[in-house]
Motif scaffolding. Structure first.
Motif, PDB file in Angstrom:
ATOM      1  N   UNK A   4       0.824  -1.208   0.000  1.00  0.00           N
ATOM      2  CA  UNK A   4       0.000   0.000   0.000  1.00  0.00           C
ATOM      3  C   UNK A   4       0.852   1.248   0.000  1.00  0.00           C
ATOM      4  N   UNK A   5       1.936   1.242   0.770  1.00  0.00           N
ATOM      5  CA  UNK A   5       2.841   2.397   0.795  1.00  0.00           C
ATOM      6  C   UNK A   5       3.496   2.619  -0.583  1.00  0.00           C
ATOM      7  N   UNK A   6       3.875   1.544  -1.230  1.00  0.00           N
ATOM      8  CA  UNK A   6       4.476   1.658  -2.566  1.00  0.00           C
ATOM      9  C   UNK A   6       3.455   2.234  -3.544  1.00  0.00           C
ATOM     10  N   UNK A   7       2.195   1.784  -3.491  1.00  0.00           N
ATOM     11  CA  UNK A   7       1.143   2.294  -4.366  1.00  0.00           C
ATOM     12  C   UNK A   7       0.911   3.783  -4.132  1.00  0.00           C
ATOM     13  N   UNK A   8       0.876   4.206  -2.849  1.00  0.00           N
ATOM     14  CA  UNK A   8       0.686   5.621  -2.513  1.00  0.00           C
ATOM     15  C   UNK A   8       1.845   6.453  -3.045  1.00  0.00           C
ATOM     16  N   UNK A   9       3.044   5.921  -2.923  1.00  0.00           N
ATOM     17  CA  UNK A   9       4.237   6.606  -3.409  1.00  0.00           C
ATOM     18  C   UNK A   9       4.177   6.785  -4.929  1.00  0.00           C
ATOM     19  N   UNK A  10       3.793   5.757  -5.638  1.00  0.00           N
ATOM     20  CA  UNK A  10       3.663   5.817  -7.096  1.00  0.00           C
ATOM     21  C   UNK A  10       2.610   6.857  -7.469  1.00  0.00           C
ATOM     22  N   UNK A  11       1.474   6.835  -6.783  1.00  0.00           N
ATOM     23  CA  UNK A  11       0.396   7.780  -7.074  1.00  0.00           C
ATOM     24  C   UNK A  11       0.854   9.207  -6.812  1.00  0.00           C
ATOM     25  N   UNK A  12       1.542   9.446  -5.745  1.00  0.00           N
ATOM     26  CA  UNK A  12       2.016  10.783  -5.392  1.00  0.00           C
ATOM     27  C   UNK A  12       3.020  11.290  -6.423  1.00  0.00           C
ATOM     28  N   UNK A  13       3.972  10.454  -6.814  1.00  0.00           N
ATOM     29  CA  UNK A  13       4.974  10.859  -7.797  1.00  0.00           C
ATOM     30  C   UNK A  13       4.303  11.104  -9.157  1.00  0.00           C
TER      31      UNK A  13
END
Length: 172
Positions: A4-13
């Motif tokens: 989930x953290x990786x997905x949030x990071x991808x979305x933010x970038x």
């Protein structure tokens, strides 16, 4: 770092103005780059013939078709050349009647009369073949040989030149 953290990071970038991002945490290194509308093509191997084989195959088909067309043209050229040679080589049995003067050729004695000769007519030496008008004088052109008319080379009321072929007669 969990999924989930990786997905949030991808979305933010992705939503940001950043073009590249790199992070290393807990032994995991994540690197992200944004490029303008870049399409990445992966090569997938399928049981397809190599490109060179496909190119050669299409060239072979094209050359076969071209060769067939070329062969037909060559055969046509050979036939026309043989016909031209046959026309050019004088047939010993053919006699060519040539115009002795410049004038207008008449193939019959009058407008409503039949022609003196036509293709297939059998003529004897001295038979009238046509009339040549020159300076209001009517000159009968007579056959110099016995034979059959195989070709009429000038039409009624044609202007003819001195030495112009008028008839071909196959000698008998």
């Amino acid at each position: 770092m969990d999924y989930k953290n990786i997905q949030e990071l991808i979305k933010t970038v992705s939503e940001s103005q950043l073009t590249s991002f790199e992070i290393e945490t807990e032994g995991i290194k994540i690197k992200m780059e944004k490029k303008e509308e870049q399409v990445q093509v992966e090569r997938v191997t399928v049981n397809a013939p190599p490109v060179q084989s496909v190119i050669n195959d299409s060239l072979n088909r094209e050359s076969i078709a071209t060769n067939k067309i070329s062969e037909e043209k060559i055969q046509s050229n050979i036939v026309s050349t043989i016909e031209d040679v046959a026309k050019a080589v004088p047939d010993e049995s053919l006699f060519v009647v040539k115009s002795p003067i410049v004038g207008t050729m008449y193939s019959s004695p009058g407008d409503e009369s039949q022609n003196f000769v036509k293709i297939g007519s059998v003529v004897k030496k001295g038979d009238t073949l046509c009339i040549l008008e020159a300076m209001k004088l009517m000159n009968e052109i007579e056959s110099e040989v016995d034979g059959e008319i195989v070709e009429v080379l000038a039409l009624n009321e044609d202007m003819v030149e001195y030495g112009q072929p008028l008839f071909k007669i196959r000698k008998k």
